[in-house]
Every structure is written in structure tokens, then in C-alpha cells.
Design a protein around this motif. Structure first.
Motif: not given
Length: 316
Positions: A164-182
Motif C-alpha cells: 500500500d505504498y503508493r501515490l494517488m493524485s486528487k483525480r485518482a482519489l476522487e475515482g476511488l471515492s466512487e467505489y462503495g464496497e464494504v
């Protein structure tokens, strides 16, 4: 333009290592600011995942001593992946990019410059990939390699030797926020986001202090979560296994009938008992795999919150 960089660090019972971790990251952040790789608004965000020791007290003290240190205290222990997601979603509001790393100082922070440089070159996701696994035991190294191979075999898109050592841009983080799985498995979710990506290789160090938060039991559970969250191939394998056993059973029945009419049959229980135990074991195994998927569905349908923030320490 100098980016605002957030270092997101999930913490669980890290009182022994946390002061040294923050000291080193603070020095690194200042060096990056001098090189115009991080703006003055960049932060170190520590997420306390319901620690039972003095982790939160230390975070509070570090926050008071340094304006670059922020802290989040979760109301309950929710696990590494949920704590990490909480930190990333919080950082998304203020950062240009966020870099996630562990609190144990095993991730080489000297390559943080390379992460940001690749971001400046246009990458939305930059993966930290280990050069080798010399610091792991033979057992852990073997099981880790086997895990990545199994995931690939099952069709899951994961980056080899990446945690889990990674960089994510703001755009990628916004994409991640769309994944709603528990049932979170970020190593599998992040590649699904898409966008331009690259990787940085590094050598993983020995743990500075404290004990690993991923003993064998948690490692196995984490691996199973990854498999069942991203692949239905085990269910297909069960179907194929059922077909194979059915075909073999037909041949067995034919052999039994031929033996009976030819007078070859002998009284005995060994073959019967072995068959019962074999088929019974396979049935229980298949039910267990199916049950695992049903359990995942049960968790997802309830849609309970993945985390809840009790306290957030930040500087205005």
C-alpha cells in the motif's frame, strides 16, 4: 506549480515507532519543500485505528508541536484498509496528491521524491514496488509470491510486490471515492480506477520497532478477502469440480454394475467409507467457499459505514 502533498499513515498500536517515523518524515518533507516538490501546505496525516496503547496521545502531542502534523482518531478499530481509506478521503479535500505508507519505517522514504516527480510528469497513480524480499522469512516470501501468482491466475489485476505504498493524485482519489464496497482490498481497487500510472522501486527495511500488525492469521484473512472480493473463479472451479465428480461417479456406477453381474463384487467397507469421506469433504469445502461469497454479499447489503471519525486534529 508546487503540489500540496499529504503523507497518509494508518496507525494501530504504534507508540514505539511513531515519534521516530514522524521525525524522519518531517525532515523529508522539509527537504522536499526546499526542492519545490511539496508546498508549505503539505501535511503528515496520522490515522489512529482504535489503538489500545498511547498512539493517540503521541499523535496529539506531535500535532501540538508541529503544524505539519494532523491526526484522525477513528471511533473503533476498523482495520488497516478502512483506516487508510479514511485518511485518503480526508486528504482528498486539501491535497493535490496523497502518498500512503506504513508507520513502521519499512517503506523507504528516500524515494518519496521520485513519487512526486512522476506525478509532476503526469502520472495519477505511482506504485511503490519492492526490489526484493531479502528481509522476509522464507515462509513469508514464498507465501507472498504464491499470493500474487494466485491472484493473477484468478484474473485479479494486482501489481506484483506492491503493498500500500503508493501515490494517488486528487483525480485518482476522487475515482476511488466512487467505489462503495464494504469489503476493501485497495490493492485490487486502485488499478481499476485507470488513469496513467507508473512505479518506483525501493528496498524494504527491517521494522524499526514494535511488532508486525499482520501475523499469519491476518495475512491469510487478507488474502482470502482479496480473492473473494475480486474474482468469482473459485465458484466456477466448484462447478467444474462438481461436473468432474459427476462424470467419475457415472464411471464408478458402471464399474459397480459390471462387477455385480460378472460376479467380481466382494463384501467390504473400505472403498465405501473412503468414497463417503472424500465426497463429504469436497462438499463441505465447496459449501465453505460458497458461504464465503454469501458472507461478502451479506456485508455489502447491510452497507454499514466503513469508518467513523471520533476526532480530527488539523491546523487552519
Amino acid at each position: 506549480m508546487t503540489p500540496t502533498v499529504y503523507f497518509v499513515i494508518p496507525c494501530y498500536n504504534e507508540e514505539e515507532v511513531l515519534p521516530e517515523t514522524v521525525r524522519r518524515l518531517t525532515d523529508k518533507l522539509h527537504a522536499m519543500q526546499e526542492q519545490s516538490l511539496a508546498s508549505s501546505d503539505s501535511r503528515i496525516l496520522l490515522v489512529d485505528d482504535g489503538s489500545k496503547d498511547k498512539t493517540w496521545d503521541i499523535i496529539s502531542r506531535l500535532h501540538g508541536d508541529d503544524s505539519a502534523v494532523e491526526g484522525i482518531k477513528l471511533a473503533h478499530n476498523r482495520g488497516h484498509q478502512n483506516a487508510l481509506l479514511c485518511g485518503l478521503m480526508t486528504a482528498m479535500e486539501s491535497c493535490d496528491c496523497a502518498i500512503s505508507l506504513d508507520a513502521d519505517l519499512q517503506d523507504d522514504i528516500e524515494v518519496l521524491d521520485e513519487f512526486v516527480q512522476k506525478y509532476l510528469d503526469g502520472c495519477d497513480v505511482v506504485y511503490g514496488v519492492r526490489n526484493k524480499r531479502d528481509t522476509d522469512t522464507v515462509f513469508k516470501r514464498t507465501t507472498a509470491v504464491g499470493f500474487y501468482k494466485v491472484m493473477k491466475l484468478l484474473g485479479v489485476d494486482v501489481v506484483f510486490n506492491h503493498a500500500d505504498y503508493r501515490l494517488m493524485s486528487k483525480r485518482a482519489l476522487e475515482g476511488l471515492s466512487e467505489y462503495g464496497e464494504v469489503n476493501l482490498f485497495l490493492r485490487g481497487i486502485v488499478p481499476l480506477i485507470g488513469y496513467r500510472s507508473d512505479y518506483v522501486t525501493y528496498d524494504r527495511h527491517e521494522r524499526f520497532a514494535g511488532e508486525s500488525k499482520y501475523p499469519l492469521k491476518k495475512m491469510i484473512s487478507f488474502a482470502l478477502d482479496g480473492i473473494t472480493s475480486f474474482s468469482v473463479k473459485p465458484l466456477k472451479l466448484i462447478s467444474n469440480l462438481g461436473i468432474l465428480i459427476s462424470v467419475l461417479s457415472v464411471f464408478g456406477l458402471l464399474y459397480a454394475l459390471i462387477s455385480y453381474f460378472a460376479g467380481w463384487a466382494v463384501s467390504g467397507w473400505t472403498a465405501i467409507v473412503c468414497s463417503i469421506w472424500l465426497l463429504g469433504g469436497l462438499q463441505m469445502l465447496c459449501l465453505g467457499v460458497v458461504g464465503g461469497y454469501i458472507g461478502k454479499i451479506y456485508s455489502e447489503v447491510k452497507a454499514r459505514p466503513r469508518y467513523r471519525i471520533e476526532e480530527h486534529l488539523k491546523h487552519k
